[in-house]
Write a protein that holds these residues in place. Structure first.
Motif, PDB file in Angstrom:
ATOM      1  N   VAL A 161       5.647   7.885  12.405  1.00 36.32           N
ATOM      2  CA  VAL A 161       5.449   9.150  11.688  1.00 36.32           C
ATOM      3  C   VAL A 161       5.617   8.933  10.184  1.00 36.32           C
ATOM      4  CG1 VAL A 161       6.178  10.692  13.563  1.00 36.32           C
ATOM      5  CG2 VAL A 161       7.885   9.792  11.970  1.00 36.32           C
ATOM      6  N   THR A 162       4.994   9.831   9.419  1.00 39.41           N
ATOM      7  CA  THR A 162       5.211   9.863   7.973  1.00 39.41           C
ATOM      8  C   THR A 162       5.679  11.261   7.634  1.00 39.41           C
ATOM      9  OG1 THR A 162       3.473   8.240   7.611  1.00 39.41           O
ATOM     10  CG2 THR A 162       4.126   9.560   5.709  1.00 39.41           C
ATOM     11  N   VAL A 163       6.836  11.347   7.000  1.00 41.93           N
ATOM     12  CA  VAL A 163       7.391  12.667   6.682  1.00 41.93           C
ATOM     13  C   VAL A 163       7.639  12.776   5.178  1.00 41.93           C
ATOM     14  CG1 VAL A 163       8.446  13.133   8.928  1.00 41.93           C
ATOM     15  CG2 VAL A 163       9.709  11.804   7.241  1.00 41.93           C
ATOM     16  N   PRO A 164       7.381  13.962   4.621  1.00 42.59           N
ATOM     17  CA  PRO A 164       7.686  14.148   3.201  1.00 42.59           C
ATOM     18  C   PRO A 164       9.186  14.310   3.006  1.00 42.59           C
ATOM     19  CG  PRO A 164       6.723  16.168   4.141  1.00 42.59           C
ATOM     20  CD  PRO A 164       6.786  15.155   5.243  1.00 42.59           C
ATOM     21  N   THR A 165       9.719  13.706   1.965  1.00 42.39           N
ATOM     22  CA  THR A 165      11.133  13.909   1.617  1.00 42.39           C
ATOM     23  C   THR A 165      11.193  14.117   0.101  1.00 42.39           C
ATOM     24  OG1 THR A 165      11.786  11.655   0.999  1.00 42.39           O
ATOM     25  CG2 THR A 165      11.730  12.160   3.364  1.00 42.39           C
ATOM     26  N   PRO A 166      12.286  14.663  -0.408  1.00 39.29           N
ATOM     27  CA  PRO A 166      12.389  14.845  -1.866  1.00 39.29           C
ATOM     28  C   PRO A 166      12.257  13.526  -2.627  1.00 39.29           C
ATOM     29  CG  PRO A 166      14.085  16.086  -0.723  1.00 39.29           C
ATOM     30  CD  PRO A 166      13.437  15.228   0.311  1.00 39.29           C
ATOM     31  N   ALA A 167      12.570  12.415  -1.967  1.00 37.99           N
ATOM     32  CA  ALA A 167      12.498  11.109  -2.637  1.00 37.99           C
ATOM     33  C   ALA A 167      11.140  10.436  -2.443  1.00 37.99           C
ATOM     34  CB  ALA A 167      13.611  10.210  -2.100  1.00 37.99           C
ATOM     35  N   GLY A 168      10.171  11.168  -1.901  1.00 34.68           N
ATOM     36  CA  GLY A 168       8.849  10.583  -1.636  1.00 34.68           C
ATOM     37  C   GLY A 168       8.617  10.460  -0.138  1.00 34.68           C
ATOM     38  N   PRO A 169       7.354  10.218   0.256  1.00 39.05           N
ATOM     39  CA  PRO A 169       7.065  10.112   1.690  1.00 39.05           C
ATOM     40  C   PRO A 169       7.842   8.966   2.343  1.00 39.05           C
ATOM     41  CG  PRO A 169       5.039  10.313   0.414  1.00 39.05           C
ATOM     42  CD  PRO A 169       6.139  10.083  -0.574  1.00 39.05           C
ATOM     43  N   LEU A 170       8.205   9.190   3.604  1.00 43.71           N
ATOM     44  CA  LEU A 170       8.965   8.198   4.365  1.00 43.71           C
ATOM     45  C   LEU A 170       8.159   7.856   5.612  1.00 43.71           C
ATOM     46  CD1 LEU A 170      11.790   6.787   4.559  1.00 43.71           C
ATOM     47  CD2 LEU A 170      12.499   8.732   5.951  1.00 43.71           C
ATOM     48  N   VAL A 171       7.810   6.569   5.750  1.00 42.21           N
ATOM     49  CA  VAL A 171       7.060   6.116   6.928  1.00 42.21           C
ATOM     50  C   VAL A 171       8.053   5.492   7.901  1.00 42.21           C
ATOM     51  CG1 VAL A 171       5.277   4.541   7.774  1.00 42.21           C
ATOM     52  CG2 VAL A 171       5.013   5.637   5.537  1.00 42.21           C
ATOM     53  N   ILE A 172       8.101   6.040   9.108  1.00 41.31           N
ATOM     54  CA  ILE A 172       8.990   5.486  10.131  1.00 41.31           C
ATOM     55  C   ILE A 172       8.102   4.848  11.203  1.00 41.31           C
ATOM     56  CG2 ILE A 172      10.845   5.969  11.765  1.00 41.31           C
ATOM     57  CD1 ILE A 172      11.290   8.611  10.133  1.00 41.31           C
ATOM     58  N   LEU A 173       8.096   3.541  11.217  1.00 41.25           N
ATOM     59  CA  LEU A 173       7.260   2.825  12.185  1.00 41.25           C
ATOM     60  C   LEU A 173       7.969   2.754  13.538  1.00 41.25           C
ATOM     61  CD1 LEU A 173       6.062  -0.126   9.909  1.00 41.25           C
ATOM     62  CD2 LEU A 173       4.707   1.859  10.631  1.00 41.25           C
ATOM     63  N   SER A 174       7.184   2.836  14.603  1.00 41.33           N
ATOM     64  CA  SER A 174       7.758   2.722  15.946  1.00 41.33           C
ATOM     65  C   SER A 174       7.924   1.243  16.299  1.00 41.33           C
ATOM     66  CB  SER A 174       6.831   3.382  16.960  1.00 41.33           C
ATOM     67  OG  SER A 174       5.644   2.614  17.069  1.00 41.33           O
ATOM     68  N   LYS A 175       8.637   0.998  17.386  1.00 43.53           N
ATOM     69  CA  LYS A 175       8.801  -0.403  17.828  1.00 43.53           C
ATOM     70  C   LYS A 175       7.454  -0.985  18.243  1.00 43.53           C
ATOM     71  CE  LYS A 175      13.586   0.265  19.056  1.00 43.53           C
ATOM     72  NZ  LYS A 175      14.508   0.701  20.099  1.00 43.53           N
ATOM     73  N   ALA A 176       6.605  -0.143  18.860  1.00 43.04           N
ATOM     74  CA  ALA A 176       5.283  -0.617  19.294  1.00 43.04           C
ATOM     75  C   ALA A 176       4.431  -1.024  18.092  1.00 43.04           C
ATOM     76  CB  ALA A 176       4.579   0.471  20.095  1.00 43.04           C
ATOM     77  N   THR A 213       0.840  -1.207   0.000  1.00 46.32           N
ATOM     78  CA  THR A 213       0.000   0.000   0.000  1.00 46.32           C
ATOM     79  C   THR A 213       0.876   1.259   0.000  1.00 46.32           C
ATOM     80  OG1 THR A 213      -1.648  -1.260   1.231  1.00 46.32           O
ATOM     81  CG2 THR A 213      -1.937   1.116   1.176  1.00 46.32           C
ATOM     82  N   ALA A 214       1.931   1.231   0.806  1.00 48.86           N
ATOM     83  CA  ALA A 214       2.838   2.384   0.864  1.00 48.86           C
ATOM     84  C   ALA A 214       3.540   2.578  -0.481  1.00 48.86           C
ATOM     85  CB  ALA A 214       3.872   2.178   1.969  1.00 48.86           C
ATOM     86  N   LYS A 215       3.925   1.471  -1.103  1.00 46.33           N
ATOM     87  CA  LYS A 215       4.638   1.545  -2.380  1.00 46.33           C
ATOM     88  C   LYS A 215       3.746   2.158  -3.456  1.00 46.33           C
ATOM     89  CE  LYS A 215       7.560  -1.232  -5.394  1.00 46.33           C
ATOM     90  NZ  LYS A 215       7.903  -2.591  -5.832  1.00 46.33           N
ATOM     91  N   GLU A 216       2.447   1.837  -3.406  1.00 45.67           N
ATOM     92  CA  GLU A 216       1.527   2.433  -4.393  1.00 45.67           C
ATOM     93  C   GLU A 216       1.498   3.947  -4.262  1.00 45.67           C
ATOM     94  OE1 GLU A 216      -2.383   0.737  -4.561  1.00 45.67           O
ATOM     95  OE2 GLU A 216      -1.658  -0.749  -6.002  1.00 45.67           O
ATOM     96  N   GLY A 217       1.770   4.442  -3.045  1.00 41.89           N
ATOM     97  CA  GLY A 217       1.833   5.884  -2.825  1.00 41.89           C
ATOM     98  C   GLY A 217       3.244   6.443  -3.009  1.00 41.89           C
ATOM     99  N   GLY A 218       4.142   5.610  -3.520  1.00 44.12           N
ATOM    100  CA  GLY A 218       5.513   6.067  -3.773  1.00 44.12           C
ATOM    101  C   GLY A 218       6.304   6.282  -2.493  1.00 44.12           C
ATOM    102  N   ALA A 219       5.925   5.586  -1.423  1.00 47.08           N
ATOM    103  CA  ALA A 219       6.585   5.805  -0.126  1.00 47.08           C
ATOM    104  C   ALA A 219       7.492   4.644   0.250  1.00 47.08           C
ATOM    105  CB  ALA A 219       5.530   5.996   0.961  1.00 47.08           C
ATOM    106  N   THR A 220       8.380   4.921   1.175  1.00 47.74           N
ATOM    107  CA  THR A 220       9.272   3.899   1.717  1.00 47.74           C
ATOM    108  C   THR A 220       8.922   3.700   3.185  1.00 47.74           C
ATOM    109  OG1 THR A 220      10.988   4.749   0.255  1.00 47.74           O
ATOM    110  CG2 THR A 220      11.718   3.310   2.044  1.00 47.74           C
ATOM    111  N   VAL A 221       8.898   2.442   3.622  1.00 41.33           N
ATOM    112  CA  VAL A 221       8.585   2.146   5.018  1.00 41.33           C
ATOM    113  C   VAL A 221       9.863   1.717   5.735  1.00 41.33           C
ATOM    114  CG1 VAL A 221       7.236   0.702   6.587  1.00 41.33           C
ATOM    115  CG2 VAL A 221       6.249   1.411   4.407  1.00 41.33           C
ATOM    116  N   ILE A 222      10.117   2.353   6.869  1.00 36.80           N
ATOM    117  CA  ILE A 222      11.271   1.974   7.692  1.00 36.80           C
ATOM    118  C   ILE A 222      10.759   1.193   8.898  1.00 36.80           C
ATOM    119  CG2 ILE A 222      13.038   2.897   9.226  1.00 36.80           C
ATOM    120  CD1 ILE A 222      13.708   4.941   7.194  1.00 36.80           C
ATOM    121  N   ASP A 223      11.247  -0.037   8.997  1.00 41.34           N
ATOM    122  CA  ASP A 223      10.803  -0.953  10.052  1.00 41.34           C
ATOM    123  C   ASP A 223      11.939  -1.096  11.075  1.00 41.34           C
ATOM    124  OD1 ASP A 223      10.216  -3.213  11.573  1.00 41.34           O
ATOM    125  OD2 ASP A 223       9.249  -4.254   9.910  1.00 41.34           O
ATOM    126  N   PRO A 224      11.696  -0.735  12.329  1.00 38.34           N
ATOM    127  CA  PRO A 224      12.780  -0.766  13.332  1.00 38.34           C
ATOM    128  C   PRO A 224      13.303  -2.167  13.635  1.00 38.34           C
ATOM    129  CG  PRO A 224      10.664  -0.341  14.382  1.00 38.34           C
ATOM    130  CD  PRO A 224      10.419  -0.295  12.908  1.00 38.34           C
TER     131      PRO A 224
END
Lengths: 116, 214
Positions: free
Chosen positions: B70-85, B13-24
């Protein structure tokens, strides 16, 4: 000379060297942080204001359907649209329920609507 | 819900929005999370304050990496940073992940800079968080079969968003609308919700516990 010997020959870092390395890392992070703040502030100044919907004198916290999309009225009397698709796109049609909530509901046939 | 199914669905789903997900939980991603929070702490350090105040903020930033996604905009597309929880189990990951995927769509629709500016406005922040919270709650409903109460939405219960009473009332209206649609057995009108349910129907229909959404 093997790589192991090279490693073994390297003198251990003194606490002063480690402290200098930490200072350099901190300096780099601070420089990046300052740059980030400058870029964000510049972008905000260049871009302007929040994109609030226009004031439309709606009754605060009421809901309605507009263009097959649910909307909620804010305290500042602006209609905020819920979602980024129409109800038709998810197989429904927008309807204000008896509770006053605007939501996507199963589309009714024209016949059943006209009988009401 | 199996956590690997949740992870794959959120990533899709995130990829369809051009985003990258960061998994801790991912080693290399964890290093990125560490770097990002180091930058955040450096920004905080730039603000003149006493040592005590910094310690409090430092602690808040550390807590954030544990509990706040959090989800933050970056020049390379949105970046999703997932918490440990958020990655503690499949349901939590699916719900939090879709919450963040709504923010991805918002960033794509309004632009990264404009989204940042809009977020400074309580009315817009409250409403956009309400949309994301509503979809996150719908996601939880789909994979547990238990319909949450609108009043329990994170946008209303968390002090994180700093909303006034009237902004919270608006947010509650937004959440009620999303859950009202869910109660009708209809997927909420969000691209992220449609993308996720279509992926689940194809790859893991057994994860959908509410028959209306199968």
């Amino acid at each position: 000379m093997s790589s192991n010997e090279t490693c073994a020959a390297e003198p251990a870092k003194t606490s002063d060297e480690i402290a200098r390395q930490d200072t350099r890392t901190l300096f780099g992070l601070r420089t990046f942080a300052i740059g980030l703040l400058v870029v964000l502030n510049s972008a905000m100044l260049a871009s302007g204001c929040p994109e609030l919907p226009p004031v439309s004198n709606c009754t605060p916290f009421t809901q309605r359907c507009d263009g097959d999309r649910p909307q909620v009225c804010s305290a500042t009397q602006r209609w905020h649209t819920v979602g980024d698709l129409t109800c038709a796109a998810v197989g429904g049609s927008c309807l204000v329920l008896d509770s006053g909530i605007a939501a996507c509901a199963r589309a009714r046939s024209d016949a059943s609507v006209s009988e009401e | 819900m199996d956590i690997e199914v949740a992870r794959a669905c959120v990533a899709h789903t995130a990829k369809e929005g051009g985003a990258t997900v960061i998994d801790p939980r991912n080693g290399s991603d964890a290093e990125w999370v560490g770097l990002i929070y180091s930058v955040m702490k450096s920004i905080v350090r730039l603000v003149p304050s006493t040592g005590g105040a910094f310690d409090a903020v430092d602690s808040a930033v550390r807590d954030a990496s544990e509990n706040i996604s959090v989800t933050v905009p970056t020049p390379a597309g949105p970046l999703v940073i997932l918490s440990k929880a958020a990655v503690s189990d499949g349901v939590e990951l699916f719900s939090t992940g879709l919450h963040e995927c709504v923010h991805i769509s918002q960033i794509n629709d309004h632009g990264g800079v404009q989204s940042g500016i809009d977020y400074l406005c309580g009315e817009l922040r409250g409403f956009r968080e309400a949309e994301a919270s509503g979809v996150g709650m719908w996601a939880r409903f789909v994979v547990t079969g238990r319909m949450p109460r609108p009043e329990d939405a994170s946008v209303l219960t968390s002090s994180l968003y700093h909303l006034s009473a009237s902004e919270k009332s608006l947010s509650l209206g937004g959440v009620r609308s999303v859950l009202g649609t869910a109660n009708m057995g209809i997927v909420p009108p969000f691209r992220a919700a449609v993308s996720a349910i279509n992926w689940l129907r194809k790859h893991s229909p057994e994860s959908i516990l509410v028959s209306d959404f199968r």
